[in-house]
Structures are given as C-alpha cells and as structure tokens.
Design a protein around this motif. Structure first.
Motif, PDB file in Angstrom:
ATOM      1  N   VAL A 125       1.872  -8.087   7.352  1.00 44.52           N
ATOM      2  CA  VAL A 125       0.433  -8.020   7.576  1.00 44.52           C
ATOM      3  C   VAL A 125      -0.017  -9.432   7.935  1.00 44.52           C
ATOM      4  N   SER A 126      -0.770  -9.539   9.010  1.00 48.81           N
ATOM      5  CA  SER A 126      -1.169 -10.865   9.467  1.00 48.81           C
ATOM      6  C   SER A 126      -2.149 -11.498   8.474  1.00 48.81           C
ATOM      7  N   ARG A 127      -2.234 -12.796   8.534  1.00 47.27           N
ATOM      8  CA  ARG A 127      -3.139 -13.541   7.652  1.00 47.27           C
ATOM      9  C   ARG A 127      -4.584 -13.122   7.896  1.00 47.27           C
ATOM     10  N   ARG A 128      -4.922 -12.882   9.148  1.00 47.39           N
ATOM     11  CA  ARG A 128      -6.283 -12.454   9.484  1.00 47.39           C
ATOM     12  C   ARG A 128      -6.604 -11.111   8.830  1.00 47.39           C
ATOM     13  N   GLN A 129      -5.632 -10.184   8.861  1.00 48.99           N
ATOM     14  CA  GLN A 129      -5.836  -8.869   8.250  1.00 48.99           C
ATOM     15  C   GLN A 129      -5.975  -8.989   6.731  1.00 48.99           C
ATOM     16  N   ARG A 130      -5.171  -9.849   6.096  1.00 51.51           N
ATOM     17  CA  ARG A 130      -5.286 -10.039   4.647  1.00 51.51           C
ATOM     18  C   ARG A 130      -6.631 -10.624   4.275  1.00 51.51           C
ATOM     19  N   ARG A 131      -7.123 -11.580   5.048  1.00 48.24           N
ATOM     20  CA  ARG A 131      -8.446 -12.165   4.777  1.00 48.24           C
ATOM     21  C   ARG A 131      -9.540 -11.126   4.928  1.00 48.24           C
ATOM     22  N   LYS A 132      -9.421 -10.308   5.974  1.00 52.78           N
ATOM     23  CA  LYS A 132     -10.428  -9.274   6.204  1.00 52.78           C
ATOM     24  C   LYS A 132     -10.454  -8.283   5.038  1.00 52.78           C
ATOM     25  N   GLU A 133      -9.273  -7.887   4.549  1.00 54.05           N
ATOM     26  CA  GLU A 133      -9.212  -6.965   3.413  1.00 54.05           C
ATOM     27  C   GLU A 133      -9.744  -7.607   2.139  1.00 54.05           C
ATOM     28  N   ALA A 134      -9.485  -8.894   1.951  1.00 48.58           N
ATOM     29  CA  ALA A 134     -10.000  -9.590   0.768  1.00 48.58           C
ATOM     30  C   ALA A 134     -11.517  -9.690   0.820  1.00 48.58           C
ATOM     31  N   ARG A 135     -12.071  -9.994   1.987  1.00 50.44           N
ATOM     32  CA  ARG A 135     -13.533 -10.058   2.120  1.00 50.44           C
ATOM     33  C   ARG A 135     -14.164  -8.698   1.887  1.00 50.44           C
TER      34      ARG A 135
END
Length: 148
Positions: A125-135
């Motif tokens: 999972v890309s870093r961008r996707q992980r950040r989006k899910e965390a937000r």
C-alpha cells in the motif's frame, strides 16, 4: 463498458506475471542472452575466448535456461536463482568478462530478485494511501456508542 480482446489478454498477462518472479527471471534470461551474443562478437572486440570455448557457451546457456525455468516453474525459484548467480559469476572467467559486465550484472541482479520474491505477499500500500486512510480514520464523526 465491454473489454476488447486486447484488454483481456493484458489482464491475463498481468495476472500471470503477478504469480511469479517475472522481472528476476527476465533479467537472468536477458543476461544469458547478452553473454551469448558477446561470444559471437568479431575478433576485434573479443577479449577472452574462454576455456576451449565449451564453458564459454555452456554457462550463458545455463543462465538463459535458469531464467526461463524461473518464469515457468516459480516453485523452484530458490534453486534456480542460486544456480543462476553462481553461473553468472562464472561467466566472468569464461565469457568475455561476463559479457563486458552487462550480462554478469543482469544475471546477478535477476537471480537476487528471484531469490527474494515472496509468492503470497500482500500487495504493498503506497504511503499516500496509508496517509489518506489515517486521515479518514481520525476525521470520522463519533459513533452513537462513543457519544454515550
């Protein structure tokens, strides 16, 4: 929207490629092919003929064979990749300095990629996707159980 025959082939190839160490096998096979081609170079380019010529032809053929076997029999990839890296390093002595370093480096890199490939690994999972899910998880409104 219907898929054409070209899209169906592309999807099938992508699924086939995902189930095996594709890039490792391809690089190993390309390294073997490159070393074989440098053996056929003109005499002005050849630096080292090799041990009576037999090992000079045998090792690149084994590299090429190991690359193809990694692609079509991925369950035995560990054995083929160890043989591939040993044979690739052996081309240093027998086949024009390993195909002028190019075939040697392609073979070693491909073997290492095949050795390190894990068949049942979940997609990254890309870093961008992980950040989006965390937000999204932090900005959700509280549930009725949390309000009580």
């Amino acid at each position: 929207m219907s898929r054409g025959p070209h899209q169906g082939f592309r999807l099938a190839f992508r699924q086939w490629r995902a189930g095996r160490p594709f890039w490792g096998g391809l690089l190993l096979a390309l390294g073997g092919a490159e070393v074989l081609l440098t053996l056929k170079a003109s005499l002005d380019v050849i630096l080292h003929v090799g041990m009576q010529g037999l090992a000079g032809y045998l090792l690149p053929v084994v590299m090429l064979l190991c690359g193809v076997l990694i692609l079509f029999n991925p369950t035995q990839r560990l054995f083929y990749s160890v043989i591939g890296v040993l044979v690739s390093l052996g081309t240093w002595m027998t086949s024009n300095l390993g195909g002028f370093f190019v075939g040697l480096l392609l073979g070693v890199t491909g073997s290492c990629l095949a050795f390190g490939w894990l068949p049942d690994q979940e997609p990254r999972v890309s870093r961008r996707q992980r950040r989006k899910e965390a937000r999204a998880a932090t900005t959700l409104p509280p549930t009725p159980a949390q309000q009580a």
